[in-house]
Write an enzyme that holds these catalytic residues in place. Structure first.
Site, PDB file in Angstrom:
ATOM      1  N   ASP A 152       8.532  54.153  49.332  1.00  0.00           N
ATOM      2  CA  ASP A 152       7.231  54.768  49.559  1.00  0.00           C
ATOM      3  C   ASP A 152       7.241  55.578  50.861  1.00  0.00           C
ATOM      4  OD1 ASP A 152       4.588  55.262  48.988  1.00  0.00           O
ATOM      5  OD2 ASP A 152       3.869  53.268  49.521  1.00  0.00           O
ATOM      6  N   GLU A 189       6.313  59.711  46.686  1.00  0.00           N
ATOM      7  CA  GLU A 189       5.918  60.643  47.767  1.00  0.00           C
ATOM      8  C   GLU A 189       4.679  61.421  47.377  1.00  0.00           C
ATOM      9  OE1 GLU A 189       6.984  64.638  47.514  1.00  0.00           O
ATOM     10  OE2 GLU A 189       6.097  63.616  45.808  1.00  0.00           O
ATOM     11  N   GLY A 191       3.659  63.372  45.001  1.00  0.00           N
ATOM     12  CA  GLY A 191       3.647  64.721  44.447  1.00  0.00           C
ATOM     13  C   GLY A 191       3.576  65.822  45.478  1.00  0.00           C
ATOM     14  N   ASP A 211      -2.606  58.206  45.427  1.00  0.00           N
ATOM     15  CA  ASP A 211      -2.889  56.880  44.889  1.00  0.00           C
ATOM     16  C   ASP A 211      -4.083  56.903  43.934  1.00  0.00           C
ATOM     17  OD1 ASP A 211      -0.872  55.982  46.475  1.00  0.00           O
ATOM     18  OD2 ASP A 211      -2.128  54.792  47.821  1.00  0.00           O
TER      19      ASP A 211
END
Length: 391
Positions: A152, A189, A191, A211
């Site tokens: 992440d 990441e 997009g 998210d």
């Protein structure tokens, strides 16, 4: 030493596409438990629920422990450790318990100096990001029997790291490959750098969106961002519009079903994000619906797309192995009337939504579409999936 210098002379990583021939399915802790509520007891009870509910046998195999599993600092040897109070048995033992239930073990790392919980949840840790520790962290995960890594971004370029997105994710891909352990690699990441254009070289799935939230607005916002991306997905690598919010407060019954159907049409990875220990029978039946999951996991691996729009009514299409499925979605706040003809589903004014045959079935009910000849109502925010043999 820069990331580029550390990797000098290292061959480009190669992924094993056979690890994700269809979109991966599982459960992730973040949406429901976030950071401080995440414990060993929660994870093991969730593992039991995955088995007892039939989710494992329906295809949900990966149990992913997201951020906040870590101790607040690395050990003297530089290795990551589990939080001593919330995960007292350690991650290797946790992995063994997960594997004993016929499930696969997933963990979370971040490429910078900090993780997302350190930034957004005030997790009082230091130096638990993988920057400078990529090889050691990959080796540690492999030693713990990890089968899946969510990596992440979390502002990894800050703090003097000098990291760029592609370089950071490629660096971990190489470290994973060097362990020799088959690990599904999830690139997160959001997009920001059009990862669908580059991440498929070494990732098995890559986030295409920010998210998700537990709201219909969020579901639609993320679904809309998938247009034009279908050609980048297929067996071995998948566009990922984030985890499921099915069963979480904020989505109603109809909205949850439409959300699930949209993700199936998009050939998206399916990671439940609700509390499986206490989910309703209604939620369980939705998450394990054989007809919808057959679309999600179709071996052809073609991502569906929106092909038409009539006001607030959308038509989606996905080509399957030996079949085609159309999705009709009422995005609006009012019910709409549709009618079945011998050859098509139409709006009440005769506008053709999608073709039908005598063999067309409603995926949700399993019943013949031709049995519904009269006008019928598509509720606000409701989606219906109609499957027909390929012509």
């Amino acid at each position: 030493m820069s990331a580029a210098n550390r990797d000098c002379g290292r061959s480009a990583p190669r992924k094993d596409p056979a690890l994700a021939p269809t979109p991966p399915m599982g459960w992730n802790s973040w949406n429901r438990f976030r950071c401080y509520d995440l414990t060993e007891e929660v994870v093991l009870a969730t593992a039991d629920a995955m088995v007892d509910s039939g989710m494992r046998d329906a295809g949900y195999r990966y149990l992913v422990v997201d951020d906040c599993w870590q101790a607040f600092a690395r050990g003297d040897d530089g290795r990551l450790r589990s939080h001593p109070r919330r995960f007292p048995s350690g991650m290797a033992a946790l992995g063994e318990e997960i594997h004993a239930r016929g499930l696969k073990f997933g963990l979370y790392l971040a490429p910078g100096r900090r993780t997302c919980a350190m930034i957004y949840d005030r997790y009082p840790a230091r130096d638990i990001g993988s920057f400078g520790y990529e090889d050691l962290d990959a080796e540690t995960l492999a030693g713990w029997g990890v089968d899946y890594l969510k990596y992440d971004w979390c502002r990894a370029g800050g703090g003097g790291t000098g990291l760029d997105h592609r370089g950071a994710f490629e660096r971990m891909a190489a470290a994973l490959a060097d362990t020799g352990r088959p690990i599904v690699y999830s690139i997160s990441e959001y997009g920001m750098t059009r990862p669908w254009e580059w991440a498929g070289e070494y990732g098995h799935l890559w986030r295409t969106t920010p998210d998700i939230g537990a709201s219909w607005r969020s579901v639609l916002r993320l679904a809309d961002r998938q247009h034009g991306l279908a050609r980048y997905a297929g067996p071995g690598g998948w566009n990922d519009p984030d985890m499921l919010e099915v069963g979480n407060h904020g989505l109603g019954e109809v909205e949850s079903r439409s959300h699930f159907m949209l993700w199936a049409m998009l050939a998206a990875p399916l990671f439940a994000g609700n509390d499986l220990r206490t989910m309703s029978e209604q939620t369980r039946e939705l998450l394990t619906h054989a007809g919808v999951l057959a679309i999600s996991q179709d071996a052809l691996g073609r991502q569906g797309e929106r092909v038409a729009r009539f006001g607030r009514v959308e038509v989606w299409r996905r080509q399957l192995s030996g079949a085609v499925v159309y999705g009709v979605l009422n995005r609006g706040r009012r019910a709409i009337s549709v009618r079945v003809r011998d050859d098509a589903l139409v709006l009440s004014d005769g506008t053709v939504l999608c073709p039908l045959t005598a063999e067309s079935v409603d995926v949700w009910t399993g019943e013949s579409v031709q049995d519904r000849k009269d006008l019928w109502s598509l509720r606000p925010r409701e989606m219906v999936l109609l499957r027909s043999p390929a012509s």
